[in-house]
Design a protein around this motif. Structure first.
Motif, PDB file in Angstrom:
ATOM      1  N   MET A   1       0.193  11.549   8.145  1.00 23.02           N
ATOM      2  CA  MET A   1       0.957  10.458   7.532  1.00 23.02           C
ATOM      3  C   MET A   1       0.059   9.307   7.091  1.00 23.02           C
ATOM      4  N   SER A   2      -1.037   9.107   7.789  1.00 24.81           N
ATOM      5  CA  SER A   2      -1.885   7.939   7.507  1.00 24.81           C
ATOM      6  C   SER A   2      -2.984   8.239   6.505  1.00 24.81           C
ATOM      7  N   GLY A   3      -2.990   9.441   5.903  1.00 22.52           N
ATOM      8  CA  GLY A   3      -4.027   9.792   4.935  1.00 22.52           C
ATOM      9  C   GLY A   3      -4.069   8.820   3.769  1.00 22.52           C
ATOM     10  N   HIS A   4      -5.257   8.310   3.450  1.00 20.53           N
ATOM     11  CA  HIS A   4      -5.382   7.281   2.418  1.00 20.53           C
ATOM     12  C   HIS A   4      -5.435   7.849   1.005  1.00 20.53           C
ATOM     13  N   SER A   5      -5.544   9.178   0.865  1.00 17.79           N
ATOM     14  CA  SER A   5      -5.616   9.776  -0.467  1.00 17.79           C
ATOM     15  C   SER A   5      -4.343  10.532  -0.841  1.00 17.79           C
ATOM     16  N   THR A   6      -3.848  11.381   0.081  1.00 19.57           N
ATOM     17  CA  THR A   6      -2.636  12.161  -0.222  1.00 19.57           C
ATOM     18  C   THR A   6      -1.598  12.056   0.885  1.00 19.57           C
ATOM     19  N   GLY A   7      -1.761  11.124   1.803  1.00 22.33           N
ATOM     20  CA  GLY A   7      -0.833  10.996   2.926  1.00 22.33           C
ATOM     21  C   GLY A   7       0.474  10.350   2.516  1.00 22.33           C
ATOM     22  N   LEU A   8       1.354  10.222   3.468  1.00 19.91           N
ATOM     23  CA  LEU A   8       2.673   9.651   3.204  1.00 19.91           C
ATOM     24  C   LEU A   8       2.576   8.205   2.752  1.00 19.91           C
ATOM     25  N   GLN A   9       1.632   7.452   3.330  1.00 20.38           N
ATOM     26  CA  GLN A   9       1.527   6.038   2.948  1.00 20.38           C
ATOM     27  C   GLN A   9       1.184   5.885   1.468  1.00 20.38           C
ATOM     28  N   VAL A  10       0.387   6.822   0.920  1.00 16.50           N
ATOM     29  CA  VAL A  10       0.046   6.763  -0.498  1.00 16.50           C
ATOM     30  C   VAL A  10       1.279   7.039  -1.358  1.00 16.50           C
ATOM     31  N   ARG A  11       2.079   8.005  -0.954  1.00 12.51           N
ATOM     32  CA  ARG A  11       3.274   8.355  -1.716  1.00 12.51           C
ATOM     33  C   ARG A  11       4.303   7.230  -1.675  1.00 12.51           C
ATOM     34  N   VAL A  12       4.389   6.536  -0.535  1.00 15.13           N
ATOM     35  CA  VAL A  12       5.305   5.400  -0.449  1.00 15.13           C
ATOM     36  C   VAL A  12       4.834   4.255  -1.335  1.00 15.13           C
ATOM     37  N   LYS A  13       3.524   4.016  -1.338  1.00 14.25           N
ATOM     38  CA  LYS A  13       2.979   2.916  -2.149  1.00 14.25           C
ATOM     39  C   LYS A  13       3.082   3.179  -3.643  1.00 14.25           C
ATOM     40  N   GLU A  14       3.199   4.445  -4.026  1.00 16.13           N
ATOM     41  CA  GLU A  14       3.422   4.739  -5.443  1.00 16.13           C
ATOM     42  C   GLU A  14       4.775   4.215  -5.899  1.00 16.13           C
ATOM     43  N   VAL A  15       5.738   4.212  -4.993  1.00 17.31           N
ATOM     44  CA  VAL A  15       7.072   3.707  -5.310  1.00 17.31           C
ATOM     45  C   VAL A  15       7.177   2.215  -5.015  1.00 17.31           C
ATOM     46  N   ALA A  16       6.610   1.807  -3.871  1.00 18.54           N
ATOM     47  CA  ALA A  16       6.666   0.398  -3.445  1.00 18.54           C
ATOM     48  C   ALA A  16       5.246  -0.080  -3.158  1.00 18.54           C
ATOM     49  N   PRO A  17       4.554  -0.610  -4.145  1.00 15.19           N
ATOM     50  CA  PRO A  17       3.136  -1.003  -3.965  1.00 15.19           C
ATOM     51  C   PRO A  17       2.923  -2.051  -2.874  1.00 15.19           C
ATOM     52  N   ASN A  18       3.940  -2.851  -2.580  1.00  7.79           N
ATOM     53  CA  ASN A  18       3.780  -3.905  -1.575  1.00  7.79           C
ATOM     54  C   ASN A  18       4.023  -3.418  -0.147  1.00  7.79           C
ATOM     55  N   ALA A  19       4.388  -2.150   0.011  1.00  3.58           N
ATOM     56  CA  ALA A  19       4.624  -1.616   1.355  1.00  3.58           C
ATOM     57  C   ALA A  19       3.322  -1.621   2.144  1.00  3.58           C
ATOM     58  N   LEU A  20       3.407  -2.040   3.381  1.00  2.23           N
ATOM     59  CA  LEU A  20       2.223  -2.165   4.236  1.00  2.23           C
ATOM     60  C   LEU A  20       2.273  -1.101   5.322  1.00  2.23           C
ATOM     61  N   PHE A  21       1.248  -0.259   5.376  1.00  2.00           N
ATOM     62  CA  PHE A  21       1.216   0.813   6.374  1.00  2.00           C
ATOM     63  C   PHE A  21       0.677   0.280   7.696  1.00  2.00           C
ATOM     64  N   THR A  22       1.419   0.531   8.766  1.00  2.00           N
ATOM     65  CA  THR A  22       0.961   0.167  10.112  1.00  2.00           C
ATOM     66  C   THR A  22       1.111   1.378  11.019  1.00  2.00           C
ATOM     67  N   HIS A  23       0.024   1.746  11.662  1.00  2.00           N
ATOM     68  CA  HIS A  23       0.064   2.875  12.599  1.00  2.00           C
ATOM     69  C   HIS A  23       0.911   2.494  13.806  1.00  2.00           C
ATOM     70  N   CYS A  24       1.723   3.438  14.277  1.00  2.00           N
ATOM     71  CA  CYS A  24       2.624   3.193  15.411  1.00  2.00           C
ATOM     72  C   CYS A  24       1.833   2.661  16.605  1.00  2.00           C
ATOM     73  N   LEU A  25       2.215   1.495  17.105  1.00  2.00           N
ATOM     74  CA  LEU A  25       1.488   0.864  18.205  1.00  2.00           C
ATOM     75  C   LEU A  25       1.641   1.650  19.504  1.00  2.00           C
ATOM     76  N   ALA A  26       2.797   2.289  19.696  1.00  2.00           N
ATOM     77  CA  ALA A  26       2.990   3.088  20.905  1.00  2.00           C
ATOM     78  C   ALA A  26       2.063   4.301  20.909  1.00  2.00           C
ATOM     79  N   HIS A  27       1.869   4.913  19.743  1.00  2.00           N
ATOM     80  CA  HIS A  27       0.948   6.046  19.653  1.00  2.00           C
ATOM     81  C   HIS A  27      -0.492   5.600  19.880  1.00  2.00           C
ATOM     82  N   ARG A  28      -0.809   4.423  19.396  1.00  2.00           N
ATOM     83  CA  ARG A  28      -2.166   3.897  19.626  1.00  2.00           C
ATOM     84  C   ARG A  28      -2.415   3.690  21.117  1.00  2.00           C
ATOM     85  N   LEU A  29      -1.438   3.112  21.792  1.00  2.00           N
ATOM     86  CA  LEU A  29      -1.596   2.899  23.227  1.00  2.00           C
ATOM     87  C   LEU A  29      -1.711   4.222  23.963  1.00  2.00           C
ATOM     88  N   ASN A  30      -0.996   5.224  23.482  1.00  2.00           N
ATOM     89  CA  ASN A  30      -1.092   6.557  24.071  1.00  2.00           C
ATOM     90  C   ASN A  30      -2.522   7.090  23.945  1.00  2.00           C
TER      91      ASN A  30
END
Length: 415
Positions: A1-30
């Protein structure tokens, strides 16, 4: 999902350029705990033995009966994808240390125990009597008290990312305060009390120094992982503008860096940055907002006092910050009900019945409301009987799948 070239965040930003990707904080703590607690072979062996104790009891009902009888509290089940499950197991064992020693002793001496149960009980009994195992158990139990609290905060979807990041910094400071000699001596003495080892043959001071090195190594690695996993939060520096706990401080020193960060992050939304600064200065200097605890409280006050038109830029900023998710685990909980629906006794159910059970589980709140209706059960029974009569086949009985589908449709249309 976090791929900067073909991940989900890139596909979302194609529709909404102002969308800000944030990695799940709970997963980070894990990931922090996963890598921070596997610092060396001793820690990896410790957690392997710890999860082995949970599996030892959950694989046998007779062993579980020993725990119910002696301890009176069952050991939690181990879940590979949730690090907090290790924490629950550890807290249970530490709080009932002597009780589990008695459990393993009774299993190993019980004539009805199998050879597998006896061998496992002897092995786990030796682990609980080992000073190193007890010392590591106390260290991680002490750390997990803070991380468990942070996990609970990160998994509540009502908290915004600014609040969660603030709690992460607080957790870091609390763990860092544990890094001192008095704290080490307290844990060391507790481990001695738990295991009560015989007089050591080697120098006790050298033994203490070895465990002191291990203690600092574990603490430092956890702190390093916290810094590493959350170091890219600089892109969220603009969240400081909405930190309601620092409004009094900002009234004296305005957070200029955070404002510049907001300007570079959302240039198309906050083009009138000077107006935003003025509105924030007004809010910071008002003593009415000094004792707020959450940005959501600030938004409620703005809406109740009809300040949206007076402070449009500040209101826009607060709303955007509230919509930035801090965690994605709330979405994952939707899949956890699958284990409750598809139990071992329902392995052979059809897909139609399984779909109906899933619908009932998903619409649980609606079902609970309908149950309060006095005629609800009678209506469902009457629908079923009438439709069973209507759809009778040549053999004299109706297809229950067809009847069930009709009942579901009628219930949806009526209620």
């Amino acid at each position: 999902m976090s791929g900067h070239s073909t991940g989900l965040q890139v596909r979302v930003k194609e529709v909404a350029p102002n969308a800000l990707f944030t990695h799940c904080l709970a997963h980070r703590l894990n990931l922090v705990l996963q890598h921070g607690c596997s610092i060396n072979a001793k820690c990896r062996i410790f957690f392997a033995n710890l999860t082995g104790i949970a599996a030892y009891f959950h694989n046998s009902t007779s062993r579980t009966n020993f725990v119910d009888t002696i301890v009176g509290k069952r050991i939690p089940q181990f879940v590979q994808t949730r690090w907090s499950s290790r924490s629950k197991i550890l807290h249970t064992i530490v709080n009932e240390w002597s009780g589990f020693i008695d459990v393993f002793d009774c299993i190993s001496k019980d004539p009805k125990s199998s050879s597998e149960s006896i061998c496992g009980a002897i092995g786990h009994f030796k682990n609980l009597k080992t000073f190193e195992f007890a010392f590591l158990a106390l260290i991680f139990s002490d750390i997990f008290i803070y991380t468990d609290n942070l996990f609970n905060i990160l998994q509540i979807k009502s908290f915004n990312v600014e609040f969660c990041l603030r709690k992460i910094n607080i957790t870091y400071d609390l763990i860092n305060k544990k890094r001192n000699k008095p704290e080490f001596l307290k844990l060391f003495n507790q481990a001695v009390t738990l295991t009560k080892p015989p007089k050591a043959t080697r120098n006790e001071s050298n033994n203490q120094s070895n465990f002191k090195i291990l203690f600092y190594e574990i603490i430092d690695n956890i702190l390093m992982q916290l810094n590493t996993r959350f170091q890219d939060t600089n892109k969220l520096l603009f969240l400081q503008l909405a930190d309601v706990t620092k409004f009094k401080e900002y009234s004296c020193t305005f957070p200029v860096n955070a404002l510049n960060n907001l300007k570079s992050t959302y240039p198309n939304i906050f083009y009138n940055i000077n107006s935003l600064k003025v509105e924030l200065e007004v809010l910071y200097s008002d003593v009415k907002y000094e004792n707020l605890l959450h940005i959501y409280d600030m938004v409620k006050i703005i809406e109740q006092d009809a300040l949206k038109d007076i402070l449009p830029e500040a209101y826009k900023l607060f709303i955007i910050i509230l919509t930035i998710p801090s965690t994605s685990v709330s979405n994952e909980r939707s899949f956890s009900c699958l284990k409750r629906i598809k139990t071992c006794s329902r392995n052979s159910i059809s897909q139609v019945r399984f779909s109906s059970l899933s619908t009932l589980s998903i619409e649980k709140s609606l079902i609970n409301q309908l149950k309060k209706t006095e005629s609800f059960y009678d209506d469902i029974i009457n629908m079923w009987l009438v439709l069973m009569h209507w759809f009778r086949g040549p053999r004299g009985y109706a297809d229950q799948r067809v009847v069930g589908a009709f009942v579901k449709g009628l219930c949806i249309s009526q209620y």
